[in-house]
Each structure stands twice: as structure tokens, then as C-alpha cells.
Write a protein that holds these residues in place. Structure first.
Motif, PDB file in Angstrom:
ATOM      1  N   CYS A 105      83.488 -22.430  75.082  1.00 54.61           N
ATOM      2  CA  CYS A 105      84.488 -21.768  74.232  1.00 54.61           C
ATOM      3  C   CYS A 105      84.063 -20.360  73.844  1.00 54.61           C
ATOM      4  CB  CYS A 105      84.795 -22.612  73.007  1.00 54.61           C
ATOM      5  SG  CYS A 105      83.582 -22.480  71.660  1.00 54.61           S
ATOM      6  N   GLY A 106      82.751 -20.119  73.759  1.00 49.12           N
ATOM      7  CA  GLY A 106      82.271 -18.774  73.467  1.00 49.12           C
ATOM      8  C   GLY A 106      82.157 -18.428  71.993  1.00 49.12           C
ATOM      9  N   HIS A 107      82.633 -19.289  71.079  1.00 43.78           N
ATOM     10  CA  HIS A 107      82.555 -18.914  69.660  1.00 43.78           C
ATOM     11  C   HIS A 107      82.110 -20.041  68.718  1.00 43.78           C
ATOM     12  CE1 HIS A 107      86.861 -19.754  70.682  1.00 43.78           C
ATOM     13  NE2 HIS A 107      86.646 -20.652  69.757  1.00 43.78           N
ATOM     14  N   CYS A 108      81.766 -21.225  69.231  1.00 42.21           N
ATOM     15  CA  CYS A 108      81.275 -22.280  68.339  1.00 42.21           C
ATOM     16  C   CYS A 108      79.784 -22.043  68.049  1.00 42.21           C
ATOM     17  CB  CYS A 108      81.492 -23.664  68.968  1.00 42.21           C
ATOM     18  SG  CYS A 108      80.414 -23.984  70.388  1.00 42.21           S
ATOM     19  N   CYS A 111      77.592 -22.195  71.227  1.00 42.89           N
ATOM     20  CA  CYS A 111      77.780 -21.001  72.057  1.00 42.89           C
ATOM     21  C   CYS A 111      77.084 -19.800  71.420  1.00 42.89           C
ATOM     22  CB  CYS A 111      79.266 -20.712  72.260  1.00 42.89           C
ATOM     23  SG  CYS A 111      80.077 -21.846  73.412  1.00 42.89           S
ATOM     24  N   CYS A 119      78.198 -26.874  74.087  1.00 44.29           N
ATOM     25  CA  CYS A 119      79.523 -26.610  73.515  1.00 44.29           C
ATOM     26  C   CYS A 119      80.383 -27.865  73.655  1.00 44.29           C
ATOM     27  CB  CYS A 119      80.180 -25.453  74.268  1.00 44.29           C
ATOM     28  SG  CYS A 119      81.878 -25.104  73.783  1.00 44.29           S
TER      29      CYS A 119
END
Ligand SMILES: [Zn+2]
Length: 354
Positions: A105-108, A111, A119
Motif C-alpha cells: 500500500c505504501g503508507h501503512c 510500509c 503490509c
């Protein structure tokens, strides 16, 4: 069956589950840029993994998701950029690239820590999306790494799954030190050979378990100190004999199943077993006391993260490692390539050139 207009491509397609004959090369729609950060890559090399076999067989379970049919598999890709979305600044047509197959996801929190494989939304290119066993594939720009001109596509395509996973186990999680002794099971397979090469690079002594004299010889060539033929020798006895009864510091075990108990018994006091697969079985016999009474640890990882990938790519770019390649074949030989992986007779990676 060529279609004019350039909007189709040759791809290895699985339309129904079954044997190797179920994966066939046919014309499929050529992917195009949809999202602003999409990149289209002309695939120059794609290597096979167990995931391609599972996708074809229709096997799913913990860590292996069912694929939607028709499916184009292929996780490990190197090639050239041909087209980029409006939001892509770094990449241009003609850039040589290798793909990191993890989609996160790139933003949790995971990540943000760089642990993209942890993730909750983690997916894999070529498993959850169409992959690289085709002339072209589509992936987000963030998944590309630059490939130096002097690194062949076939070698780069060997890295993403096997070498990244092996690095994760041996270095990041396993913290292997130069004076240690390692036992690598399934040492002739993709992850196995990679683990051998990385362990040797670090200076460790390696026992490698395989079958057959061809692979035994090739394992000696990549630095295995003692090859154990599982058809004629018992690896636990060999390890115990040759370590004076103390055992090895680390076992790399991508195999699972019935190897678990003797593998754990082959560990020295405080030794660690590193796991990343269960190709021969997911439900091993084990003794809990044999683990904690000897301060032993079992550490697992399904795949390396982005930093692990960059580490092996750096090593390849500096010429410090040469991936073992069993065979390089045209895309049309994809069914034969599946058989090679499935029969477990290959040494290192099988590469397809679409
Ligand atoms: Zn995430």
C-alpha cells in the motif's frame, strides 16, 4: 494467428488448471498505461518459480492465493521501458529495468518501516496481477530498479524472488557470520543455490543437500564444501559426523515437510533454522523440546523486502555474484520449463525469453 495493429502480444496463458500442457502461448491484449504511474515494460527475460507452478495447478492456501483465470504468470522480470504514464518522471522509453514484484500500500506502518512484505495489503506481481511471461507487462513505476548496461537481462531476472528471498533469510533475518557453518537443503533449487552463493560470499562453510551427481558437481563449483546426496546419505548423520557432534549454526530450509525434524536436530546449541517454503509438505513432525532445550530458533520470511532486493541487485551489478541459470528457453517452451521446475531436476533458475 497474428493480429494487425500492434495491440496484441504473445503471452503464456493459463486458461484452466492442470498439468504443464495447460499453459499455452497465444495472442492476448497488449497492456496499456491506465494509471498515471503505470509503466509498460517490454519483457526481455522472465524466470520461473514455484508460484508459476501453483498458479497453473490451481493450488492455494496460506501464502499462496488463487489466481483469476485466464492468468499470465511470471513474477521475475527484466526488460526495457516502452511507455510511461503522465505522472512518471524518472523512467523513459528505452531504460533497462528489473522489477521488484512486491505490491504494497505504501503508507501503512509496515510500509513506512520499509517492511513492505509485512503490509496487510501485500500482493505479488504475476500472482495477483498478470505477470511477465509475455512480450509486455504493466507495473507501477515505484516497482522498477535501474539495470546497468553490462548486466544481462537473464541474470537480473534471476534475482527478484530467489536471490532476494535468500538474502532475506541468510543476511537480514539469519545474520550469518563468516566463521559459521550452514546446511542448505534443496541446494540445487532457485533459493537453495542463491543461499549457497550468498553464504559463501560471506565466508561461511556450506553443507549442501541435493540429489544426483550433476548437481553435486555444480554445487561444488559454487563453493559447497560438502555435498550430501539425499538419495544415498542421511544429512543429519553427515552433519553430526563432520562437525564432531556439535551441529551447524544455521540451516536454510526452503523444502519443509519431513526434513524439519532432522534439520532441527542438525542444529548446534543456539542454532537457527531459516524457512521460506514448504515444497514437500506443510505439516512437519517436530519435537518442541528439541527446539527450546537447545536454544534453537526458527525464523521465517516469504520473500525479501525492497532493501533486500537492492542488496542483491548491488551485488550483481558489482559482479560479486553470478546467478546460476539452468536453462534459457524461448517463451514457446514454457510447458517444458514448467516440467523442469516441477520435477525438481534443474540447477538454479529457468529463464524464458518472450
Ligand atoms: Zn502497507
Amino acid at each position: 494467428m497474428t493480429v494487425a495493429g500492434g495491440d496484441t502480444m504473445r503471452a503464456a496463458v493459463i486458461r484452466e488448471h492442470g498439468g504443464p500442457e495447460k499453459v499455452r502461448v497465444e495472442q492476448m491484449p497488449r497492456p496499456s498505461v491506465e494509471a498515471p504511474d503505470d509503466v509498460i515494460v517490454r519483457v526481455r527475460a522472465c524466470t520461473l518459480n514455484r508460484l508459476d507452478i501453483f498458479a497453473r495447478q490451481g493450488i492455494s492456501g496460506p501464502g499462496v492465493r488463487a489466481v483469476h483465470l485466464p492468468h499470465i504468470s511470471g513474477v521475475d522480470v527484466a526488460g526495457e521501458v516502452t511507455e510511461v504514464g503522465m505522472g512518471v518522471e524518472r523512467w523513459r522509453s528505452g531504460h533497462r529495468v528489473v522489477l521488484y514484484p512486491g505490491l504494497s500500500c505504501g503508507h501503512c506502518g509496515a510500509c513506512a518501516r520499509g517492511e513492505d512484505t509485512m503490509c496487510r495489503h501485500y500482493r505479488i506481481f504475476g500472482e495477483d496481477t498478470h505477470g511477465g511471461l509475455a512480450e509486455y507487462c504493466r507495473i507501477g513505476a515505484g516497482n522498477l530498479e535501474s539495470l546497468p548496461d553490462d548486466v544481462p537481462f537473464e541474470q537480473a531476472a534471476a534475482l527478484p524472488t530467489a536471490y532476494t528471498t535468500a538474502w532475506r533469510m541468510v543476511v537480514t533475518v539469519g545474520n550469518l557470520r563468516p566463521q559459521e557453518r550452514v546446511l542448505v537443503l534443496g541446494a540445487g533449487g532457485g533459493v537453495g543455490v542463491a543461499a549457497v552463493q550468498i553464504a559463501r560470499r560471506l565466508g561461511a562453510y556450506v553443507f549442501g543437500v541435493t540429489s544426483g551427481s550433476d548437481r553435486a558437481q555444480r554445487l561444488e563449483e559454487v563453493g559447497v564444501g560438502r555435498v550430501i546426496d539425499r538419495l544415498t546419505e542421511d544429512f543429519e548423520s553427515v552433519v553430526m559426523n563432520e562437525t564432531g557432534g556439535s551441529g551447524v549454526d544455521v540451516v536454510v530450509n526452503p523444502v519443509g515437510g519431513a526434513t524439519w525434524r532432522p534439520a532441527i536436530r542438525s542444529l548446534a546449541m543456539g542454532g537457527r533454522m531459516l524457512i521460506c517454503g514448504a515444497t514437500i509438505g506443510d505439516d512437519p513432525d517436530l519435537s518442541i523440546r528439541e527446539i527450546y532445550q537447545s536454544h534453537r530458533q526458527i525464523l521465517g520470511a516469504p520473500l525479501g523486502n525492497r532493501q533486500d532486493f537492492r542488496s542483491v541487485l548491488d551485488m550483481l551489478s558489482r559482479g560479486e555474484i553470478k546467478p546460476a541459470i539452468h536453462a534459457t528457453m524461448p517463451l514457446e517452451a514454457v510447458a517444458e520449463a514448467h516440467r523442469l521446475i516441477e520435477e525438481g531436476k534443474s540447477f538454479g533458475k529457468v529463464v524464458l525469453l518472450p
